[in-house]
Design a protein around this motif. Structure first.
Motif, PDB file in Angstrom:
ATOM      1  N   UNK A 185       0.708  -1.213   0.036  1.00 37.25           N
ATOM      2  CA  UNK A 185       0.135   0.062  -0.025  1.00 37.25           C
ATOM      3  C   UNK A 185       0.700   1.212  -0.116  1.00 37.25           C
ATOM      4  N   UNK A 186       2.161   1.182   0.390  1.00 40.88           N
ATOM      5  CA  UNK A 186       2.951   2.460   0.319  1.00 40.88           C
ATOM      6  C   UNK A 186       4.264   2.053  -0.054  1.00 40.88           C
ATOM      7  N   UNK A 187       5.022   2.921  -0.330  1.00 41.53           N
ATOM      8  CA  UNK A 187       6.528   2.680  -1.132  1.00 41.53           C
ATOM      9  C   UNK A 187       7.450   2.592   0.323  1.00 41.53           C
ATOM     10  N   UNK A 213       7.383   6.781  -6.357  1.00 40.21           N
ATOM     11  CA  UNK A 213       7.829   8.051  -5.733  1.00 40.21           C
ATOM     12  C   UNK A 213       7.848   9.185  -6.815  1.00 40.21           C
ATOM     13  N   UNK A 214       7.490  10.226  -6.231  1.00 36.87           N
ATOM     14  CA  UNK A 214       7.604  11.584  -7.598  1.00 36.87           C
ATOM     15  C   UNK A 214       9.116  11.585  -7.929  1.00 36.87           C
ATOM     16  N   UNK A 215       8.915  11.797  -9.200  1.00 36.61           N
ATOM     17  CA  UNK A 215      10.201  12.084 -10.134  1.00 36.61           C
ATOM     18  C   UNK A 215      10.468  13.522 -10.472  1.00 36.61           C
ATOM     19  N   UNK A 216      11.745  13.913 -10.675  1.00 37.79           N
ATOM     20  CA  UNK A 216      11.981  15.188 -11.254  1.00 37.79           C
ATOM     21  C   UNK A 216      11.722  15.123 -12.669  1.00 37.79           C
TER      22      UNK A 216
END
Length: 178
Positions: free
Chosen positions: A53-55, A63-66
């Motif tokens: 359910x989560x990283x 995850x957010x990436x640039x």
């Protein structure tokens, strides 16, 4: 409907009222739990992983990436790296060739490794032809070695004497300017 076991109590007497409702609820919970466990086994199975359910604390694909990293990956996947490197030549022209040359020249086109550059005067076009090797080296150092292989230098854009309904064949009206 409650089963025969639920309808009869532990002592064999028939259940009535709240006791019958409790027995029916317990039987329904047991059936539901049995269905969930078989469905979970079918979903997870031997070849499948259970989804988290989560990283967590470690880096993950979710995850957010640039934005720059994502754009680079998309360009590489779709084969746009050559076109983007060619665009870098146009965008970084003053830093690649120097401010003095960039002030008097401008890149016009880049096709198949040949960069077409237009100079503002014939003197600057001649100067650019003399500096061609140094400019190619600067571009290769700044953008990449295989982006620009040749430079084609054009002089200033002059008016064409070949247009109009009354065109005179030959080299044009030379006696007017001499």
């Amino acid at each position: 409907m409650p089963s025969a076991e639920a309808a009869a109590g532990s002592d064999g007497s028939a259940l009535r009222g709240p006791d019958l409702a409790r027995a029916a609820l317990q039987a329904a919970k047991e059936q539901s739990a049995a269905r969930r466990s078989t469905a979970r086994k079918a979903r997870v199975g031997p070849g499948r992983r259970k989804r988290r359910g989560w990283s967590g604390a470690r880096p993950d694909d979710r995850d957010p990436q640039p934005l720059g990293r994502l754009a680079s990956r998309i360009a590489a996947e779709r084969g746009w790296t050559d076109q983007l490197a060619g665009g870098q030549v146009f965008a970084r022209w003053p830093t690649l060739v120097g401010g003095d040359i960039a002030q008097h020249t401008r890149p016009v086109a880049l096709k198949e490794g040949e960069l077409t550059v237009q100079a503002e005067s014939t003197a600057w076009a001649t100067q650019l032809r003399l500096l061609q090797r140094q400019i190619l080296k600067r571009i290769a150092d700044g953008v990449g070695g295989d982006v620009v292989r040749r430079i084609k230098v054009q002089g200033p854009a002059a008016p064409s004497w070949r247009r109009g309904p009354r065109h005179v064949s030959g080299r044009g009206p030379r006696d007017t300017y001499g």
